[in-house]
Enzyme design. Sequence first.
Site, PDB file in Angstrom:
ATOM      1  N   LYS A  74      12.889  -9.601  -5.169  1.00 52.71           N
ATOM      2  CA  LYS A  74      12.142  -9.786  -3.921  1.00 52.71           C
ATOM      3  C   LYS A  74      12.425  -8.673  -2.918  1.00 52.71           C
ATOM      4  CE  LYS A  74      10.759 -14.557  -4.067  1.00 52.71           C
ATOM      5  NZ  LYS A  74      10.853 -15.909  -3.500  1.00 52.71           N
ATOM      6  N   LYS A  93       6.426 -12.941 -15.879  1.00 50.10           N
ATOM      7  CA  LYS A  93       6.300 -14.361 -15.586  1.00 50.10           C
ATOM      8  C   LYS A  93       4.975 -14.659 -14.873  1.00 50.10           C
ATOM      9  CE  LYS A  93       8.396 -16.213 -11.939  1.00 50.10           C
ATOM     10  NZ  LYS A  93       9.382 -16.671 -10.965  1.00 50.10           N
ATOM     11  N   LYS A 141       2.787 -17.165  -8.636  1.00 54.29           N
ATOM     12  CA  LYS A 141       1.860 -17.427  -7.534  1.00 54.29           C
ATOM     13  C   LYS A 141       1.334 -16.132  -6.938  1.00 54.29           C
ATOM     14  CE  LYS A 141       4.583 -21.405  -5.893  1.00 54.29           C
ATOM     15  NZ  LYS A 141       6.037 -21.336  -5.663  1.00 54.29           N
TER      16      LYS A 141
HETATM   17  P1  TYM Z   1       9.330 -21.877  -7.215  1.00 56.78           P
HETATM   18  O1  TYM Z   1       8.598 -22.430  -6.046  1.00 56.78           O
HETATM   19  O2  TYM Z   1       9.242 -20.420  -7.486  1.00 56.78           O
HETATM   20  O3  TYM Z   1       8.876 -22.611  -8.544  1.00 56.78           O
HETATM   21  C1  TYM Z   1       8.887 -24.006  -8.660  1.00 56.78           C
HETATM   22  C2  TYM Z   1       9.283 -24.431 -10.064  1.00 56.78           C
HETATM   23  O4  TYM Z   1       8.379 -23.885 -11.025  1.00 56.78           O
HETATM   24  C3  TYM Z   1       9.099 -23.181 -12.034  1.00 56.78           C
HETATM   25  N1  TYM Z   1       8.300 -22.035 -12.484  1.00 56.78           N
HETATM   26  C4  TYM Z   1       8.027 -21.752 -13.760  1.00 56.78           C
HETATM   27  N2  TYM Z   1       8.348 -22.372 -14.906  1.00 56.78           N
HETATM   28  C5  TYM Z   1       7.896 -21.827 -16.050  1.00 56.78           C
HETATM   29  N3  TYM Z   1       7.116 -20.704 -16.102  1.00 56.78           N
HETATM   30  C6  TYM Z   1       6.772 -20.063 -14.984  1.00 56.78           C
HETATM   31  N4  TYM Z   1       6.009 -18.978 -15.036  1.00 56.78           N
HETATM   32  C7  TYM Z   1       7.225 -20.581 -13.727  1.00 56.78           C
HETATM   33  N5  TYM Z   1       7.054 -20.197 -12.443  1.00 56.78           N
HETATM   34  C8  TYM Z   1       7.720 -21.092 -11.693  1.00 56.78           C
HETATM   35  C9  TYM Z   1      10.378 -22.747 -11.353  1.00 56.78           C
HETATM   36  O5  TYM Z   1      11.406 -22.486 -12.278  1.00 56.78           O
HETATM   37  C10 TYM Z   1      10.682 -23.928 -10.467  1.00 56.78           C
HETATM   38  O6  TYM Z   1      11.352 -24.941 -11.190  1.00 56.78           O
HETATM   39  N6  TYM Z   1      14.062 -21.643  -5.624  1.00 56.78           N
HETATM   40  C11 TYM Z   1      13.055 -22.530  -6.145  1.00 56.78           C
HETATM   41  C12 TYM Z   1      12.729 -23.689  -5.232  1.00 56.78           C
HETATM   42  C13 TYM Z   1      13.915 -24.501  -4.842  1.00 56.78           C
HETATM   43  C14 TYM Z   1      14.609 -25.433  -5.659  1.00 56.78           C
HETATM   44  C15 TYM Z   1      15.618 -25.973  -4.849  1.00 56.78           C
HETATM   45  C16 TYM Z   1      14.443 -25.854  -6.971  1.00 56.78           C
HETATM   46  C17 TYM Z   1      14.529 -24.509  -3.627  1.00 56.78           C
HETATM   47  N7  TYM Z   1      15.565 -25.404  -3.612  1.00 56.78           N
HETATM   48  C18 TYM Z   1      16.511 -26.932  -5.340  1.00 56.78           C
HETATM   49  C19 TYM Z   1      15.343 -26.803  -7.461  1.00 56.78           C
HETATM   50  C20 TYM Z   1      16.360 -27.330  -6.659  1.00 56.78           C
HETATM   51  C21 TYM Z   1      11.768 -21.728  -6.351  1.00 56.78           C
HETATM   52  O7  TYM Z   1      11.557 -20.697  -5.756  1.00 56.78           O
HETATM   53  O8  TYM Z   1      10.849 -22.309  -7.169  1.00 56.78           O
END
Ligand code: TYM
Length: 328
Positions: free
Chosen positions: A111, A193, A196
């Site tokens: 990032k 990957k 979004k």
């Molecule tokens: P975020 O918002 O990027 O993504 C949310 C969830 O989706 C999963 N994910 C994927 N899984 C498989 N293939 C992909 N291409 C893919 N893109 C996204 C992510 O692994 C995630 O599970 N830091 C976290 C949010 C967060 C969080 C937490 C998660 C904040 N606090 C506490 C768990 C526990 C994030 O940015 O996810």
Amino acid sequence: KKRIFSGVQPSGDLTLGNYIGAIKNWAKLQDDYECIYCIVDLHSITVRQTPADLRRRTLEVLMQYMAAGIDPEKSVIFIQSHVSAHAELAWVLGCNAQMGELSRMTQFKEKSKKHADNINAGLFTYPVLMAADILVYQADLVPVGHDQLQHVEIARDIANRFNHYYSDTFTIPEAYIPKVGQRIMSLQSPENKMSKSDPNPNGCIRLLDDKDTIIRKFKRAVTDSGSEIKSAADKPGVTNLLSIYSAVTNKTVEEAEKDFEGKGYGEFKLAVGEAVADTLAPVQAEFCRLQGDKEYVESVYKKGAEAASYIASKTLRKVYKKVGFIAK
Ligand code: TYM
């Protein structure tokens, strides 16, 4: 019952990666675990957000959770900024996290490359806030996609360190990663990957894409040389399509390969697109219905915040006492 915590950032429209890697599995866990699901708006402002968009998206993500089968009667659903204990615990944990370990986080490195004009302190301490999210609920399991594994590991490290210095306080959480679909890749560049913020809109399926769009994107998906439909290291495009198909049809990859034995890429891609569209159709219909029921949606996140605050404040009180703060 064991406790589960997870969250998604409301920083863009949800993708098929978020659905397959995370949300779809959350719904399945509700009967066997005590589940707490959060929309992590505090995390999302580590990257610049337009306030009106953030407000709209936060509610949209909440409705997509519910549309994907997360039932507010079974699980706690809430918005992170509504429970102040997350930010408060993050301060204490930040004083128990090292600059060195935070600078090794891949997400931070990626990032800061991508947003070189805004490498803010929040982006750096992002994993500390995420550790606070998890630890404040004493969560046992954290269902996430593969890309969040490193963040769950640092949460474990911080928790262990705190427990050793101040005596047992936090449950040590474990990542819970799906066998199929833990890393859904871009349809246009399967070495990256699905995200979004993919600049190529054809690479990413959005949860709210209509059927025609979904089929069109799958028809254009990149495949590999050769013609065999098999999951293999030298076939990243086909492998990705097979994991998507397996995940949405609940088949194993071997079963998926059997379904397409002797078939061509064209037919294969269309079938994957149709399977995805069929899976998302009921989610989209329920999302539309919820959009017309703002009051109900509001009652869900208000009730969720109350339930979450109750649990979180207990942990925070315990932590404040352990570190030597005077009770008020
Ligand atoms: P975020 O918002 O990027 O993504 C949310 C969830 O989706 C999963 N994910 C994927 N899984 C498989 N293939 C992909 N291409 C893919 N893109 C996204 C992510 O692994 C995630 O599970 N830091 C976290 C949010 C967060 C969080 C937490 C998660 C904040 N606090 C506490 C768990 C526990 C994030 O940015 O996810």
